[in-house]
Design a protein around this motif. Structure first.
Motif, mmCIF file in Angstrom:
data_model
loop_
_atom_site.group_PDB
_atom_site.id
_atom_site.type_symbol
_atom_site.label_atom_id
_atom_site.label_comp_id
_atom_site.label_asym_id
_atom_site.label_seq_id
_atom_site.Cartn_x
_atom_site.Cartn_y
_atom_site.Cartn_z
ATOM 1 N N GLN A 159 42.327 100.990 -30.579
ATOM 2 C CA GLN A 159 41.088 101.744 -30.767
ATOM 3 C C GLN A 159 40.336 101.875 -29.433
ATOM 4 O O GLN A 159 39.127 102.079 -29.412
ATOM 5 N N ASP A 160 41.070 101.724 -28.309
ATOM 6 C CA ASP A 160 40.511 101.787 -26.949
ATOM 7 C C ASP A 160 39.479 100.701 -26.669
ATOM 8 O O ASP A 160 38.536 100.912 -25.911
ATOM 9 N N GLY A 161 39.655 99.538 -27.293
ATOM 10 C CA GLY A 161 38.746 98.418 -27.075
ATOM 11 C C GLY A 161 39.294 97.433 -26.065
ATOM 12 O O GLY A 161 40.370 97.629 -25.494
ATOM 13 N N ASN A 162 38.549 96.380 -25.831
ATOM 14 C CA ASN A 162 38.922 95.314 -24.902
ATOM 15 C C ASN A 162 39.038 94.004 -25.662
ATOM 16 O O ASN A 162 38.195 93.705 -26.513
ATOM 17 N N PHE A 163 40.057 93.232 -25.343
ATOM 18 C CA PHE A 163 40.314 91.953 -26.005
ATOM 19 C C PHE A 163 40.669 90.953 -24.916
ATOM 20 O O PHE A 163 41.638 91.140 -24.185
ATOM 21 N N ASN A 164 39.863 89.903 -24.787
ATOM 22 C CA ASN A 164 40.081 88.897 -23.756
ATOM 23 C C ASN A 164 40.000 87.510 -24.366
ATOM 24 O O ASN A 164 39.150 87.255 -25.215
ATOM 25 N N GLY A 165 40.877 86.617 -23.908
ATOM 26 C CA GLY A 165 40.807 85.247 -24.388
ATOM 27 C C GLY A 165 42.137 84.535 -24.285
ATOM 28 O O GLY A 165 43.082 85.026 -23.672
ATOM 29 N N ASP A 166 42.176 83.382 -24.919
ATOM 30 C CA ASP A 166 43.380 82.565 -24.905
ATOM 31 C C ASP A 166 43.677 82.078 -26.320
ATOM 32 O O ASP A 166 43.151 82.628 -27.276
ATOM 33 N N GLU A 167 44.482 81.025 -26.431
ATOM 34 C CA GLU A 167 44.903 80.531 -27.745
ATOM 35 C C GLU A 167 43.800 79.841 -28.538
ATOM 36 O O GLU A 167 43.982 79.547 -29.704
ATOM 37 N N SER A 168 42.651 79.598 -27.912
ATOM 38 C CA SER A 168 41.583 78.924 -28.651
ATOM 39 C C SER A 168 40.321 79.759 -28.824
ATOM 40 O O SER A 168 39.700 79.701 -29.880
ATOM 41 N N THR A 169 39.921 80.539 -27.838
ATOM 42 C CA THR A 169 38.710 81.354 -27.956
ATOM 43 C C THR A 169 38.840 82.634 -27.149
ATOM 44 O O THR A 169 39.652 82.731 -26.231
ATOM 45 N N GLY A 170 37.986 83.580 -27.497
ATOM 46 C CA GLY A 170 37.948 84.828 -26.750
ATOM 47 C C GLY A 170 36.908 85.766 -27.310
ATOM 48 O O GLY A 170 36.138 85.410 -28.208
ATOM 49 N N ASN A 171 36.885 86.979 -26.753
ATOM 50 C CA ASN A 171 35.929 87.975 -27.218
ATOM 51 C C ASN A 171 36.568 89.355 -27.184
ATOM 52 O O ASN A 171 37.626 89.552 -26.577
ATOM 53 N N PHE A 172 35.903 90.283 -27.838
ATOM 54 C CA PHE A 172 36.411 91.651 -27.883
ATOM 55 C C PHE A 172 35.258 92.610 -28.102
ATOM 56 O O PHE A 172 34.174 92.228 -28.535
ATOM 57 N N ASN A 173 35.497 93.872 -27.743
ATOM 58 C CA ASN A 173 34.564 94.939 -28.060
ATOM 59 C C ASN A 173 35.356 96.216 -28.253
ATOM 60 O O ASN A 173 36.417 96.404 -27.664
ATOM 61 N N VAL A 174 34.831 97.054 -29.104
ATOM 62 C CA VAL A 174 35.521 98.291 -29.426
ATOM 63 C C VAL A 174 34.497 99.304 -29.901
ATOM 64 O O VAL A 174 33.502 98.951 -30.526
ATOM 65 N N SER A 175 34.724 100.561 -29.586
ATOM 66 C CA SER A 175 33.845 101.631 -30.035
ATOM 67 C C SER A 175 34.419 102.228 -31.316
ATOM 68 O O SER A 175 35.589 102.614 -31.371
ATOM 69 N N VAL A 176 33.588 102.277 -32.351
ATOM 70 C CA VAL A 176 33.985 102.848 -33.636
ATOM 71 C C VAL A 176 32.919 103.848 -34.051
ATOM 72 O O VAL A 176 31.742 103.486 -34.172
ATOM 73 N N LEU A 177 33.317 105.087 -34.235
ATOM 74 C CA LEU A 177 32.398 106.147 -34.642
ATOM 75 C C LEU A 177 31.181 106.220 -33.722
ATOM 76 O O LEU A 177 30.055 106.414 -34.163
ATOM 77 N N GLY A 178 31.422 106.024 -32.426
ATOM 78 C CA GLY A 178 30.355 106.118 -31.443
ATOM 79 C C GLY A 178 29.488 104.881 -31.316
ATOM 80 O O GLY A 178 28.528 104.878 -30.557
ATOM 81 N N SER A 179 29.798 103.828 -32.047
ATOM 82 C CA SER A 179 29.038 102.581 -31.985
ATOM 83 C C SER A 179 29.933 101.462 -31.465
ATOM 84 O O SER A 179 31.116 101.409 -31.785
ATOM 85 N N ILE A 180 29.350 100.583 -30.681
ATOM 86 C CA ILE A 180 30.102 99.464 -30.120
ATOM 87 C C ILE A 180 30.030 98.260 -31.066
ATOM 88 O O ILE A 180 28.963 97.896 -31.536
ATOM 89 N N ILE A 181 31.200 97.665 -31.318
ATOM 90 C CA ILE A 181 31.287 96.412 -32.062
ATOM 91 C C ILE A 181 31.646 95.336 -31.047
ATOM 92 O O ILE A 181 32.643 95.453 -30.333
ATOM 93 N N ASN A 182 30.808 94.305 -30.949
ATOM 94 C CA ASN A 182 31.059 93.167 -30.069
ATOM 95 C C ASN A 182 31.327 91.948 -30.926
ATOM 96 O O ASN A 182 30.573 91.669 -31.866
ATOM 97 N N GLY A 183 32.385 91.231 -30.592
ATOM 98 C CA GLY A 183 32.714 90.058 -31.377
ATOM 99 C C GLY A 183 33.405 88.995 -30.551
ATOM 100 O O GLY A 183 33.736 89.193 -29.387
ATOM 101 N N SER A 184 33.606 87.855 -31.194
ATOM 102 C CA SER A 184 34.331 86.761 -30.563
ATOM 103 C C SER A 184 35.214 86.108 -31.619
ATOM 104 O O SER A 184 35.054 86.354 -32.817
ATOM 105 N N TYR A 185 36.147 85.310 -31.146
ATOM 106 C CA TYR A 185 37.033 84.600 -32.069
ATOM 107 C C TYR A 185 37.247 83.187 -31.573
ATOM 108 O O TYR A 185 37.078 82.886 -30.393
#
Length: 87
Positions: free
Chosen positions: A28-54
């Motif tokens: 979805q043309d987003g960014n995903f960064n992290g390792d086997e324990s934690t990380g973060n991501f963001n992605v644009s959906v319908l013109g809105s940015i979703i920011n999250g972590s895992y």
């Protein structure tokens, strides 16, 4: 305060699950960064940015959506990720 939180249980190797999550976000043309324990991501959906972590705890992928559009329900984000990760 987080916009939503959910847990996706998984079986198998964590690297495989994270690769599926990364591919889902990047497809979805987003960014995903992290390792086997934690990380973060963001992605644009319908013109809105979703920011999250895992974070990974055992065989559970804990997702926290920190910000999203009011028009995108948490259930839609959770359903999309579960489909991509479990499928």
């Amino acid at each position: 305060m987080a916009a939503c939180k959910f847990i996706i249980p998984f079986s198998g190797e964590v690297n495989s699950i994270l690769l599926k999550a990364k591919n889902a976000v990047e497809s979805q043309d987003g960014n995903f960064n992290g390792d086997e324990s934690t990380g973060n991501f963001n992605v644009s959906v319908l013109g809105s940015i979703i920011n999250g972590s895992y974070s990974v705890s055992g065989h559970h992928l804990n997702i926290v959506i920190e910000s999203k559009s009011f028009f995108i329900p948490c259930s839609a984000i959770e359903s999309f990720l579960k489909k991509k990760i479990e499928g």
